[in-house]
Scaffold this active site. Structure first.
Site, PDB file in Angstrom:
ATOM      1  N   GLU A 107       1.370  17.112  19.717  1.00  0.00           N
ATOM      2  CA  GLU A 107       2.341  17.471  20.748  1.00  0.00           C
ATOM      3  C   GLU A 107       1.627  17.744  22.073  1.00  0.00           C
ATOM      4  O   GLU A 107       2.142  17.424  23.153  1.00  0.00           O
ATOM      5  CB  GLU A 107       3.096  18.737  20.291  1.00  0.00           C
ATOM      6  CG  GLU A 107       4.178  19.208  21.244  1.00  0.00           C
ATOM      7  CD  GLU A 107       4.396  20.719  21.180  1.00  0.00           C
ATOM      8  OE1 GLU A 107       5.556  21.127  21.113  1.00  0.00           O
ATOM      9  OE2 GLU A 107       3.412  21.476  21.231  1.00  0.00           O
ATOM     10  N   ASN A 158     -21.613 -21.876  10.494  1.00  0.00           N
ATOM     11  CA  ASN A 158     -20.623 -22.796   9.953  1.00  0.00           C
ATOM     12  C   ASN A 158     -21.277 -23.968   9.250  1.00  0.00           C
ATOM     13  O   ASN A 158     -20.847 -24.382   8.166  1.00  0.00           O
ATOM     14  CB  ASN A 158     -19.750 -23.322  11.092  1.00  0.00           C
ATOM     15  CG  ASN A 158     -18.309 -22.935  10.895  1.00  0.00           C
ATOM     16  OD1 ASN A 158     -18.012 -21.848  10.440  1.00  0.00           O
ATOM     17  ND2 ASN A 158     -17.418 -23.847  11.225  1.00  0.00           N
ATOM     18  N   HIS A 215       7.825  18.801  18.964  1.00  0.00           N
ATOM     19  CA  HIS A 215       8.022  20.228  19.204  1.00  0.00           C
ATOM     20  C   HIS A 215       8.858  20.860  18.106  1.00  0.00           C
ATOM     21  O   HIS A 215       8.550  21.948  17.605  1.00  0.00           O
ATOM     22  CB  HIS A 215       8.705  20.400  20.572  1.00  0.00           C
ATOM     23  CG  HIS A 215       8.718  21.818  21.059  1.00  0.00           C
ATOM     24  ND1 HIS A 215       7.584  22.469  21.478  1.00  0.00           N
ATOM     25  CD2 HIS A 215       9.726  22.712  21.181  1.00  0.00           C
ATOM     26  CE1 HIS A 215       7.891  23.693  21.838  1.00  0.00           C
ATOM     27  NE2 HIS A 215       9.183  23.870  21.676  1.00  0.00           N
TER      28      HIS A 215
END
Lengths: 146, 1019
Positions: free
Chosen positions: B392, B742, B370
């Site tokens: 805000e 893999n 603010h």
């Protein structure tokens, strides 16, 4: 605060004090003979019961569990976490309240659920504290634990 | 300025304006002619409306006059629509009308009009030759209840206007003619412009509603653009600057959509509709002749944010931020203060993430925003102010209890704070911010309105109810076709001229194209069509398929799958297909260099963008009709059995003595038992799907990998027909892909490496599936470089996963399993394919979730074999019932190796030592189940036997000490439910309901086995 004459509550006694649960949150009241203990869960999780083929957890938040009792009364509650059972004491009639009032000290027997109690009303000469079911269940979940 | 001169100047000005307006007004004149039904009756048959309208417009004739001319002309039979005829008719009419109007206007003051008057006042006397007026912009003619062609002038600054002298008809007529033509035309022009705008805006609104439902409708986008473009041009002509600017900004956004630079979104449609509303208000102001007081800043910002720009329109140019001398110190102070606030905000927000209900924190954070908002506003830092303000707003909502802060929302706030820091830094460095904060403001808006998350809001794909089943069928069929296409395209890679495969591929695309067209999936159809073109050219011998074109086709297949996925999920696809379309075009035109360049650019972008998982769980499966027939047959028999029971009950009630109830019941039970088992098998089997469903993806995966890694890898698959529960199949897909990748990445060596080792250049990865009892074994075997247990141990020690002591005694099997430990990766460099160290442990967890077990064997330079053992189904399991104190539990049968009886005298030793001797060979660790499960009562009497249930996983062995063992049961697994899942008790896998209705928990053998490692570590 005006109560709603058309709203019904499931009443149950905890010692000399009563609790009231909005009947719309209650699927049924089940009389369980066997509660299977569930290891690895907090103490307030009494265990699991079988309701027509579904396995439902049972919580003892009101501290009414009596291992010696042949029949344990469980209110099966409809919550955002699915069906959850709550061990309750002696069942009263369905209640309606003409008026509800806020605040007041929480009785000792209800200290465990004091944070989820709503206003109280009087019916049949007894005080009943309204229980916010969702808040009650949510407050038991791990990330909500203080 | 003399009136005459002024009028001349004005007339010329007006005429030129009106000429422009006239050019736009052919349509309006024609419309006006047709709209006037009386006129239509009079002259529609005699006159070509279009020709008349064109002629009238050329003479700058307002539509009202055109109508009168038309009417006059039709009364003169045989008149041709020449320009002269029209002019003469006009002239006559003008004279008549001006004359009658003059009479009307006597004693009414004339005024020059500034702006857009609706009314006029003027007197004939005041309109003289001695006109002296400054700053007259426009002359308008206003219509009264009859057609009036007059110059209406309004005085400026109270100077009376010398009036219109109707006496000198020629001059008056001439002036009136010019003025009238101009004046009435202009006012008419504005009136027409307003009417036209209003019509356009209605059409525009409808088009936007259509666009909201069909954001891919480029025809609609083009229409929206045309309308805005027309209004923009017209408003410019008439000098309605405010309107012009707004329409221009809106048109800019639409242009970008039309050019494919941005896509239609919900936020965009909102902005457009707001824009349309505002344009309506501005047009209404024009109609009412009043200055608009609308503030367009908010809307301009909205449009800018949709466009992805900062405030004030297009990207700000970098430049110096000018600060006045006397403000320097104040700005410096602002910077310092803001930076302090931001630093504190960082800490507070982290704390708030942990405790989102901490209201003190929320208030503190709010105050910080603010204050910064106010300061930035005071100092005129608009961008900063807007950003802080939006942030805000979110905190305010949380403070007021209207919203709960969660990690997703706070994530957006964090990002906003980062951007605020950059903006403050720009101020500090005295440079103009070039930050794009349009997308940040959009995200803040989403967070404020509860739409957090990285995913853009998905728009629903509407499908009519009667079409749902057809669409589902289309999706299933298409997915199968695409799976086959994957395989076929990989085969084409090996033999690109094989006419059979090319034919099959073409037919598949052709069918897909037809089906998607029939169901109205335009984008899908288009993509398939473009892909089909390449295959058609190959089929017709016009081109040969090259690896590059096969690559493009495969990428297209991937995108087609994603489009299908969206259809399955019933959401409108937001996929950007421009890239693949461009690639397909280049491949079709055989422009290989351009394709390569485009591909390289696209690959960079793909590498930068995060991989998004787009897995949709399947809710339908195909079931063999024979299985369904079996089900129906078994159910039928069950019904017969029920009837037998019913009959028996009735006989019992009648007290029939000849019936032996016991025997009858036994017989019925035996029959029911068989039928229920059959029914159970049949139902289970409907969920069983062949694992080939998963395996079919791998040829493509391996092919792509091999190309990426410059290796030669052959994939051999067997056992595709082996069936598994559908759930398991869906869950195993991801872990398996990871394991295969893999193998390709870390297992198989490059051709050179392989040749150096005396192996064939081409490596092999074999994928096998087979059934063993109640289990399915999936094997992945490669002939690559294998794994060295010593190297693995060394790595684990260096990563602190095991101690050196543990490494010394660790057997080979355990060492190999180290690759599944979290954070372990032996890859020397992380490739895009694998090696980040987060994959294998997730694979292990996922397989464990399926109650699967992994077994690994490897030999250096020979290869690696990985076996996964999975239960056939997850719904039913067989368990051994064990007793601990007063409680009973089930241990899954597949984990049990043996049961060992503990004699009473050995009990205390076993409990104390926590070990037991297995088959008189090995000492194995022991877990006392009573302690693990916290069973309070000790039901075991002194002198009774106890039992050790030996559990095994791969090479590991351990035992659990129980008081008693009972029989095996085949039980149905029941989940513990959502509430219990919050606590995730590791000891149990689920529960079941026993014959007496009691709930019995099923223990988790993986957890129990894991306990012994912890026990060891603790020792």
């Amino acid at each position: 605060m005006a109560g709603r004459a058309d709203k019904e509550y499931l009443g149950s006694s905890v010692g000399k004090v009563g609790i009231a649960i909005d009947v719309e949150s209650v699927q049924e009241v089940f009389e369980a003979r066997l509660i299977t203990r569930l290891p690895g869960c907090p103490a307030f999780v009494s265990g699991m019961i079988n309701i027509r083929g579904s396995v439902i957890p049972v919580l003892d938040l009101l501290k009414v569990f009596d291992p010696a009792a042949a029949v344990k009364r469980v209110a099966i509650l409809k919550t955002s976490e699915g069906l959850v059972g709550l061990l309750i004491g002696v069942l009263d009639d369905l209640l309606r309240f003409d008026s509800l009032e806020q605040g007041g000290a929480v009785p000792d027997v209800l200290k465990g659920v004091g944070h989820v109690l709503g206003p109280k009303g009087v019916a049949g000469g007894r005080e009943y504290y309204l229980v916010d079911v969702e808040r009650m269940i949510a407050s038991t979940l791990p990330h909500k634990a203080q | 300025m003399k009136q005459k001169d002024l009028l001349a100047v004005l007339s010329d000005c007006v005429v030129s304006v009106f000429a422009t307006v006239a050019g736009l007004s052919v349509r309006l004149i024609e419309t006006a002619l047709k709209d006037n039904h009386a006129c239509e009756r009079d002259y529609s048959a005699a006159i070509d409306m279009k020709e008349l309208a064109t002629g009238a417009a050329a003479l700058c004739m307002p539509s009202a006059l055109a109508r009168r001319v038309a009417s006059k002309l039709t009364s003169q039979a045989g008149t041709e629509l020449t320009e002269e005829a029209l002019r003469d008719a006009q002239g006559e009419l003008v004279n008549q009308i001006v004359g009658s109007a003059k009479v009307k206007l006597e004693n009414t003051p004339f005024h020059f009009v500034m702006g857009t008057p609706r009314t006029y006042r003027g007197t004939a006397e005041s309109f003289t030759d001695t006109l002296d007026l400054p700053c007259v912009r426009q002359i308008f003619a206003c219509e009264c209840d009859e057609l009036t062609l007059l110059v209406a002038m309004r005085s400026v600054d109270g100077i009376p206007v010398d009036g219109f002298d109707g006496a000198s008809t020629d001059r008056g007529a001439d002036a009136a003619d010019k003025g009238q033509r101009g004046a009435e035309g202009l006012d008419e022009g504005v009136g027409l412009f307003v009417t036209e705008c209003e019509e356009f805006l209605d059409v525009l609104e409808r088009a936007l509603m259509t666009l909201e439902k069909e954001p891919g409708d480029m025809g609609c986008v083009a229409e929206v653009f045309r309308i805005l473009h027309t209004i923009k041009g017209n408003s410019k002509v008439f000098g309605f600057d405010k309107l012009n600017v707004l329409v221009h900004r809106t048109e800019d956004v639409v242009r970008k959509v039309r050019d494919g630079e941005i896509q239609v979104s919900g936020e965009m449609i909102d902005a457009f509709l707001s824009s349309v509303d505002t344009i309506k208000e501005l047009v209404a102001d024009i109609r009412e002749g009043r200055e608009s007081s609308l503030d367009l800043e908010a809307l301009t910002l909205k449009l800018a944010s949709v466009l992805g720009e900062g405030a004030g329109g297009g990207g700000d140019e970098a430049g110096v931020l000018e600060i006045e001398d006397d403000m320097q110190e104040i700005v410096d102070g602002f910077v310092v203060e803001s930076q302090e606030y931001l630093e504190k905000l960082d800490q507070d927000l982290v704390e708030l993430d942990r405790t989102p209900d901490n209201m003190d924190l929320v208030n503190s954070v709010f105050r910080a925003f603010h204050t910064m908002k106010g300061n930035s506003k005071a100092l005129g830092f608009e961008k900063l102010n807007t950003l802080v303000h939006r942030t805000e707003d979110i905190i305010r909502k949380a403070r007021d209890g209207e919203m709960k802060l969660n990690s997703a929302i706070l994530d957006v706030v964090f990002k906003s704070v980062d951007l605020i820091k950059e903006l403050v830094n720009d101020v500090k460095e005295r440079r103009k911010s070039t930050q794009d904060f349009g997308s940040m403001t959009a995200r803040l808006k989403d967070a404020l309105e509860g739409r957090v998350g990285g995913e853009p809001k998905e728009q629903k794909l509407h499908i009519d109810e009667e079409m749902l089943e057809i669409v589902d069928g289309f999706v299933v069929e298409s997915e199968e076709m695409l799976a086959q296409l994957d395989r076929d395209m990989v085969s084409l890679d090996e033999s690109p001229e094989n006419p059979d495969i090319i034919g099959a591929v073409f037919r598949a695309f052709h069918t897909l194209k037809g089906n998607s067209r029939a169901l109205g999936f335009g984008a899908l159809e288009e993509l398939v069509h473009s892909t089909e073109d390449i295959i058609r050219a190959a089929r017709d011998g016009k081109t040969k398929l090259r690896p590059e074109s096969i690559d493009v086709v495969l990428r297209s297949i991937d995108l087609i799958k994603l489009l299908l996925d969206d259809i399955k999920k019933r959401v409108l696809s937001t996929l950007d297909l421009s890239g693949i379309k461009a690639e397909l075009k280049l491949a079709f035109e055989e422009k290989w260099d351009a394709l390569k360049a485009l591909r390289e650019k696209a690959s960079k972008a793909e590498a930068a963008a995060p991989q998004q998982a787009r897995k949709t769980a399947s809710t339908t499966i195909r079931v063999d009709i024979n299985k369904l027939d079996d089900l129906i047959s078994t159910t039928g028999e069950l019904v017969l059995n029920r009837n037998r029971l019913l009959n028996l009950v009735q006989l019992m009630e009648q007290g029939a003595p000849e019936v032996d109830v016991g025997e009858a019941l036994n017989e019925i039970f035996a029959q029911t038992n068989i039928l229920v088992s059959d029914l159970q098998s049949s139902v289970m089997s409907t969920r069983m799907q062949p694992i080939g469903k998963v395996f079919s993806k791998y040829p493509r995966v391996v092919r792509d990998l091999a190309r990426d890694l410059n290796k030669e890898i052959e994939l051999k698959i067997s056992g595709e027909e082996t069936e598994l529960d559908n759930t398991i199949i869906e869950e195993i897909a991801d872990p398996l892909i990871h394991l295969v990748r893999n193998s390709c990445d870390h297992g198989v060596e490059t051709p050179d490496e392989r040749r150096a080792k005396g192996k064939p250049a081409r490596g092999t990865v074999a994928l096998m599936a087979y059934q063993e009892g109640n289990f399915v074994i999936i094997e992945i075997r490669d002939d690559g470089k294998g794994m060295d247990p010593e190297v693995l141990k060394e790595k684990a020690v260096s990563k602190g996963l095991i101690t050196e002591q543990q490494a010394k005694t660790m057997p080979k099997g355990d060492a190999l399993l180290l690759i599944f430990a979290p954070g372990f990766s032996t890859a020397e460099k992380v490739t895009a394919v694998s090696g980040r160290g987060v994959g294998m442990d997730v694979v292990k967890t996922n397989i464990a979730k399926l109650n699967g077990i992994i077994d690994l064997d490897s030999e250096k330079d020979k290869g690696t074999t990985l076996k996964i053992r999975l239960p056939l189904t997850m719904a039913v399991t067989t368990g051994l019932e064990v007793e601990i104190g007063d409680e009973r539990y089930l241990i899954p049968q597949e984990a049990i190796v043996e049961i060992v009886r503990v004699p009473p005298k050995a009990y205390s030793t076993v409990v104390k030592e926590r070990t037991f001797l297995f088959r008189n060979q090995y000492w194995n660790p022991l877990v006392v189940l009573k302690e693990v499960l916290g069973t309070r009562t000790n039901g075991r009497e002194q002198g009774e036997h106890a039992y050790i249930v030996v559990l095994g996983m791969v090479e590991k062995r351990m035992g659990v000490l129980v008081d008693n063992v009972h029989q095996q049961h085949e039980v149905v697994l029941k989940p513990l439910g959502k509430y219990v899942a919050n606590f995730a008790p590791p000891e149990t896998n689920g529960a079941t309901i026993m014959g007496d209705g009691s709930v019995e928990l099923i223990l988790n053998p993986n957890h129990l086995i894991g306990l012994t490692s912890e026990q060891k570590a603790a020792m």
